[in-house]
Motif scaffolding. Structure first.
Motif, mmCIF file in Angstrom:
data_model
loop_
_atom_site.group_PDB
_atom_site.id
_atom_site.type_symbol
_atom_site.label_atom_id
_atom_site.label_comp_id
_atom_site.label_asym_id
_atom_site.label_seq_id
_atom_site.Cartn_x
_atom_site.Cartn_y
_atom_site.Cartn_z
ATOM 1 N N TYR A 86 0.840 -1.188 0.000
ATOM 2 C CA TYR A 86 0.000 0.000 0.000
ATOM 3 C C TYR A 86 0.876 1.240 0.000
ATOM 4 C CZ TYR A 86 -3.634 -3.292 1.277
ATOM 5 O OH TYR A 86 -4.497 -4.345 1.290
ATOM 6 N N ASP A 87 0.532 2.217 -0.846
ATOM 7 C CA ASP A 87 1.259 3.491 -0.851
ATOM 8 C C ASP A 87 1.028 4.239 0.454
ATOM 9 O OD1 ASP A 87 2.216 3.055 -3.430
ATOM 10 O OD2 ASP A 87 0.462 4.011 -4.339
ATOM 11 N N PHE A 88 -0.211 4.198 0.938
ATOM 12 C CA PHE A 88 -0.558 4.869 2.187
ATOM 13 C C PHE A 88 -1.380 3.939 3.061
ATOM 14 C CE2 PHE A 88 0.163 8.508 -0.587
ATOM 15 C CZ PHE A 88 0.976 9.289 0.224
ATOM 16 N N VAL A 89 -1.172 4.070 4.351
ATOM 17 C CA VAL A 89 -1.910 3.321 5.358
ATOM 18 C C VAL A 89 -2.557 4.358 6.275
ATOM 19 C CG1 VAL A 89 -1.723 1.667 7.255
ATOM 20 C CG2 VAL A 89 -0.263 1.422 5.234
ATOM 21 N N GLY A 123 3.690 2.622 4.710
ATOM 22 C CA GLY A 123 3.747 1.484 5.619
ATOM 23 C C GLY A 123 4.873 1.615 6.623
ATOM 24 N N LYS A 124 6.028 2.097 6.164
ATOM 25 C CA LYS A 124 7.183 2.276 7.053
ATOM 26 C C LYS A 124 6.873 3.296 8.147
ATOM 27 C CE LYS A 124 11.940 3.897 7.091
ATOM 28 N NZ LYS A 124 12.966 4.624 6.385
ATOM 29 N N LEU A 133 -0.018 14.216 -0.854
ATOM 30 C CA LEU A 133 0.784 13.810 0.289
ATOM 31 C C LEU A 133 2.114 13.210 -0.152
ATOM 32 C CD1 LEU A 133 -1.973 12.143 2.497
ATOM 33 C CD2 LEU A 133 -1.273 14.541 2.423
ATOM 34 N N ASP A 134 3.130 13.442 0.652
ATOM 35 C CA ASP A 134 4.471 12.918 0.423
ATOM 36 C C ASP A 134 4.606 11.588 1.165
ATOM 37 O OD1 ASP A 134 7.205 12.534 0.122
ATOM 38 O OD2 ASP A 134 7.749 14.044 1.608
ATOM 39 N N THR A 135 5.083 10.565 0.484
ATOM 40 C CA THR A 135 5.178 9.247 1.115
ATOM 41 C C THR A 135 6.253 9.173 2.197
ATOM 42 O OG1 THR A 135 6.639 8.474 -0.655
ATOM 43 C CG2 THR A 135 4.280 7.988 -0.881
#
Length: 172
Positions: free
Chosen positions: A33-36, A86-87, A54-56
């Motif tokens: 997933y790009d975003f959680v 995710g990180k 948004l910036d990952t």
């Protein structure tokens, strides 16, 4: 109080367990997933969040006047919603496993003048050098009262309760 500690630890454990379920699902199904998103069950977000803005590399929370305008009075970060890679969400959700060190760091942090869920969360993110960002111009807060298809939402940006009509999309 003992009840506050129980509630806080329960919340942090639940956050960690939910994140582990997400990680297991990603591994089992070979997806990423790009975003959680982490959203409190009693939270309500009025406006859609455009993730393309948004910036990952950044973990975002709702901008909250209470915390972000007066850090000398309320040292912490809004815990109603978080969105990130995710990180970054792994770091956000690691507060349960890092709780002892986080508590010690909050106690010794000269900036922190308030011991709360919000200060513990911010300290955990700072301890891991997490880049923080804020989602502004979005009415979001805790659901206070539901009746006749509307909800009272505490508006984090201006510190007031506002009535909103409940809007739900039908899931296909």
């Amino acid at each position: 109080s003992p009840q506050w500690w129980f509630n806080a630890c329960s919340q942090y454990y639940s956050i960690a367990a939910a994140n582990q379920l997400r990680k297991n699902y990603e591994i089992k199904n070979n997806v990423h997933y790009d975003f959680v998103v982490r959203l409190r069950l009693d939270a309500y977000v009025v406006n859609p969040i455009d993730v393309s803005l948004l910036d990952t590399d950044t973990l975002y929370t709702i901008y909250c006047r209470k915390f972000n305008m007066d850090l000398n009075r309320y040292w912490g970060i809004c815990d109603k919603l978080a969105i990130g890679s995710g990180k970054n969400m792994d770091t956000y959700c690691s507060i349960y496993t890092n709780l002892k060190n986080t508590i010690l760091n909050v106690i010794t942090n000269e900036q922190c003048n308030r011991f709360s869920n919000e200060s513990l969360l911010l300290q955990n993110l700072l301890d891991h050098n997490t880049k923080l960002g804020f989602i502004k111009n979005n009415k979001a807060g805790l659901i206070r009262d539901v009746e006749n298809g509307s909800v009272a939402v505490y508006n984090c940006e201006n510190g007031t309760d506002e009535q909103f009509e409940l809007k739900f999309k039908k899931l296909s």
